[in-house]
Each structure stands twice: as C-alpha cells, then as structure tokens.
Design a protein around this motif. Sequence first.
Motif, short mmCIF file in Angstrom:
data_model
loop_
_atom_site.label_atom_id
_atom_site.label_comp_id
_atom_site.label_asym_id
_atom_site.label_seq_id
_atom_site.Cartn_x
_atom_site.Cartn_y
_atom_site.Cartn_z
N LEU A 179 0.83 -1.21 0.00
CA LEU A 179 0.00 0.00 0.00
C LEU A 179 0.86 1.26 0.00
CD1 LEU A 179 -2.75 -1.09 2.56
CD2 LEU A 179 -3.07 -0.69 0.11
N PHE A 180 1.94 1.24 0.78
CA PHE A 180 2.80 2.42 0.87
C PHE A 180 3.44 2.73 -0.49
CE2 PHE A 180 6.53 4.85 2.38
CZ PHE A 180 5.88 5.76 3.19
N LEU B 91 -1.49 4.41 -7.29
CA LEU B 91 -2.19 3.24 -7.81
C LEU B 91 -3.57 3.06 -7.17
CD1 LEU B 91 0.72 0.62 -7.97
CD2 LEU B 91 -0.16 2.09 -9.78
N GLY B 92 -4.12 4.14 -6.65
CA GLY B 92 -5.43 4.03 -6.02
C GLY B 92 -6.51 3.52 -6.95
N PHE B 93 -6.31 3.65 -8.25
CA PHE B 93 -7.32 3.22 -9.21
C PHE B 93 -7.54 1.71 -9.17
CE2 PHE B 93 -3.31 2.79 -11.43
CZ PHE B 93 -3.44 1.58 -12.09
N VAL B 94 -6.59 0.93 -8.60
CA VAL B 94 -6.73 -0.53 -8.65
C VAL B 94 -7.95 -0.99 -7.87
CG1 VAL B 94 -4.27 -0.93 -8.94
CG2 VAL B 94 -5.23 -0.87 -6.64
N THR B 95 -8.47 -0.17 -6.97
CA THR B 95 -9.66 -0.58 -6.23
C THR B 95 -10.87 -0.67 -7.16
OG1 THR B 95 -10.14 1.72 -5.63
CG2 THR B 95 -8.85 0.41 -4.08
N ALA B 96 -10.76 -0.08 -8.35
CA ALA B 96 -11.84 -0.21 -9.33
C ALA B 96 -11.98 -1.64 -9.82
CB ALA B 96 -11.62 0.73 -10.51
N LEU C 50 -5.76 -4.98 -1.36
CA LEU C 50 -6.81 -4.49 -2.25
C LEU C 50 -8.12 -4.27 -1.49
CD1 LEU C 50 -7.83 -3.83 -5.12
CD2 LEU C 50 -8.33 -6.27 -5.40
N ILE C 51 -8.52 -5.26 -0.70
CA ILE C 51 -9.77 -5.14 0.06
C ILE C 51 -9.66 -4.04 1.11
CG2 ILE C 51 -11.39 -6.36 1.56
CD1 ILE C 51 -11.31 -7.35 -1.33
#
Length: 563
Positions: A118-119, A126-131, A265-266
């Motif tokens: 995450l860090f 890469l916050g978009f990966v939660t999509a 991710l979760i």
Amino acid sequence: MARRAWEVWLPGIAVARTYRRAWLRADVTAGSVLAALLIPAGMGYAQAAGLPAYAGLYATVVPMLIYAVIGPSRVLVLGPDSSLAPLIAAAVLPFVVSDGANAVALAGVLAVLVGGMLFVGGFLRLGFVTALLSKPLRLGFLNAIALIVVAGQIPRLFGLEVAADGLVREITTAVHVLVTTGPDLSTTMLGVGSLAVILVFRVVDRHVPGVLIAVAGTMAIAYVVDLDGVSVVGALPSGLPMPSFTGVSWADVLHLTAPAAGIALIAFADTGVWSRTFAGRRGEEVDGSAEMRALGAANIVSGVAGGFPISASGSRTAAAEQNGARTQLAGVVGAFLVAAFVFLAPGATAYLPEATLAAVVIIAAGALVDIRGMVRMWRMSTVEFGLATAAFLGVALAGVLQGVAIAIGLSFLAVVAHAWQPYRTELVRTDELPGFHDVRRHPDGHRIPNVVILRFDAPLFFANGTIFCDFVRSEITKRSSPVRWVVLAAEPITNVDTTVVDDLVALHRHLHEQGTDLVFAEMKGPIKDRLIRYGAGNEFTPAHFYPTLHAAIDATQAQDRNE
C-alpha cells in the motif's frame, strides 16, 4: 512552500498547529467513547482471525497514532475489521505450528507485506486498482465474508469447539456438534445475553454503548460467579509488545505475498470508500494516494508492534463522529486509553468470556450483510446480480482468498465482455430533433439514400474487431438499395490496436470492391494518429476523416451530386 509540504505529508501536524481550544472537549469525549468500542472490537476480530485476543489491541494503538499524524482524514478510525478477519485467518493458519507459537509473527509479517504494498502503491498513485472490485462484486464479496465470520463465531457463542475447513463443513459440523453434545448452558446464556443486550440498545438508543454494557456486565458476572467450563480471554501479556518474527521463514514470506496483495486491495477499497464518505459529510476532500500511503504505514507499524492487517472501520468512525469528533485528536485519545487499559488493567480480561467477544463480532459482521442491496441489484441488472452472486459463491464455497481471486477475475471478464459485445446501432434523422439518433429509439426516423450511419460504443481491440466488421457488413446487407457510403460515428471509439487496424484495412478494401467507401466522423485525434502510426495512413487518407457527422454527410451528398 515548506508549510504546504508539511500539510501534504503530515496533515495531523498541520491540524495541530491550528487546533482550536473549543474542539478539545468534543475530541476527548469522542475518544473516550471510541476506546470503549476499540477494546472489545479489536480483541474480537483478533480471535475471528485465529489470533490471540491481545493482538487486536496491539493492532489498534500504534496504527491509530501513526494515522493521526500522516492520515489525510480528520475523523477516520483505523483498526482490526471484520471484513479482513477471515482473509487473515485463511492466509496465516495453514502455516501455524501445532502449538500456535508463530501465529502472531506470521500475522505481523502479513501486515508488513500489506503495508509495504500500500505504501509503495500510494507513491505510484495506484489508487485506481480498487476499481477492480466493482459494486456488484464488493456486494457479493462482503455478504459472503459476513456469512463466514458469523458461521465461525456461532460455535463460540454456545461454547462449542468446531474444527472444520470450509464454510459448508464448518456449518454442518457445528450443527452436528450442537445436536449431539448440546451447548454449554453458562456460555450460551452469556453469549446470547450479550447479543441481546447489544441488539436492544441498537434499537432503543444507538447512542448508548450496548457493546460496553455487554462486555462490562459479563465480566462482572464472571468475576462474581464461578462459571465452570466457560472459556475466557485470559489476562493480557505484561509490558510492551516487542518486534519479533521468530518462527517465520522466507518460504512463509513468499507464501504470504499473494494473500497480502488481496488483503491490501480489500483494505484500501474499504478505507477509500469510508474516507471519501466521511470527508464528504464534512465538506472536505481527501487524496486517495495519501490515504493509501497512510494506510500502508499504519499496517507496517501494526505488524512490527505485534498486530495484524487493518483497515478503516465505518462503525467506529461513525461512533466517533456522532460523539462530536472534530480532529485526529479523538483517535489519539482513544489509542492512549486503550494503551492505558493494556498497562493498568491487563488482568481484567481474565474474566472476559469468549462468548461475549463472539457476540460483538457477530453484530459487527451482520452490518456487512446487505440483502436489500442484492434485491436492488436484481431489479436493476440481472447481469450485475449474476456477478454479485458469483462473487458470493466464490468466497463462500472456494474460500476467502480464492474468492478474492475469483472476484478480480470476474472484474476483468466483465470489462472484456462489455467491450466484446458493446451496444451498436444505426443512426437516422428525425423530424422532431436535430442531429442523428439511434434507430432503435426512433424507429420512425428516416435514412439518407446511399448512406449507412453506424455507431459502435466501445474501444476497438483484438477481441471485437471481427464483431465490428460483421456488424458493418450486416447493416449494409439489410439495405434493399446499394450503399455508397458507410459513415462511422467514431466518437465512442477510444482505442484501436494493431489487430483491429488490419481488420479495418481488410474491411475497407472489401467494401471498396463492392463500390462502398468507409469514412469516419468525430474520431478523436489520438485515435486517428494511432491509425496512421500503425500503417493505415495510405488506406485512410485525410479525405476519410470528418470533424462532425453533418460534415461527413454533406461531403458524401456533394460527391454523389458531382458524380
């Protein structure tokens, strides 16, 4: 400039520098209420993850202090969470030795891996990966997680020992043991009674901490009455937790890496949602990448401090907000009060029944259940309901970690399916509206002689190039009169690849042999440049591109008149 740097990287310090005295009472009150929830919740989620209860307190204190300094949200509460507990158990328990001595160390390594991912992801934005977890998939996933958590805690509610792998076997084994041996009466009374107390106060007055009343009440009963056979948490270890990964090999680290990616991710998907939600209520904004970095740092220190992976808690954040939390100080107060409990009253948990913690976890997991959401999904889209159901079954039947992989795989398949079979239609003119419109919505529209206007609502790539070409040919075949022009309304086309370029060239040559020309209207500049770069410039000259549909139709009509 220096001030801006402090605000970006240390928002908690920036708030402290402008802190108002009027906020102090509200933050202290909110922090005190928060501590009353953090202690039983942290211990309960630790046990749900297959770890000692005290690990939940270690996963609460230091991460909250770190987040208060570097976290972008003023009121978000981090800590152990019910949605992560079964994921942690599934990742760690297969590698725990018979006496369980390395369980905490494995969970700590898992937290460090999650935090590191995450860090780094926060720095790489890469916050978009939660999509990757769409609403239907998260809905199915969280409903399954809730079922797994509840099924794992119900035996503890009745004082039963159940050893089984998999949700179905766990439920059937629990029912068999319950029927054959019967529940422990004292444990059942404490567990079910705790459940009832929490539920009653949630219905009567949500501001009264039913969890605290249940915990304090059952501890008092266990202290006064000799409850033989009732399992209790036991006294907490004395002193500070020392960083130790004893008993963990590099092979274990390698095995934990893939589960860590799923948990990361979760964790960020949940944290991101809650962060935006609570910030929006306060008229604030949070940077997703900063949130990811802060969550990563909090997980790293959680692992080093004897804890396990954590994320944001919607229920505890809501409790802090409802009790007046104004800034990060509320979390700091809560963390210090939990630490004070660990140091000053470590023996108090010797009288805390495990059944009470099971009730706390069951209530928390029940908040994840969203039956109405599933019903709404069914009414809105049977396809997305199918995705939610598939994610639910994947987690419930295949396992939580496998279920995460299934959910992500389904996300990719959904993206490909949408692009593979997109909406496509012919456009026509109408007398009522200017422009060109979908013939399916305007069946009374009229066509232009010698011209077919088509729209394909997706990027063109290797998987749908043939579908696009077949669509063009079929629309031409439907016309009873010869077609001189095919005009493609290309604005929805946001990408082309080399395979599709070859398909377009072959289609254009085929149509040209039949006396038909293919032209493009409203194609975006970068897509046009890509066609040329991929070698189609000789086939599609500037005369094949028009800025608007009107310009394309006017040009074709003028050329027909000249011919």
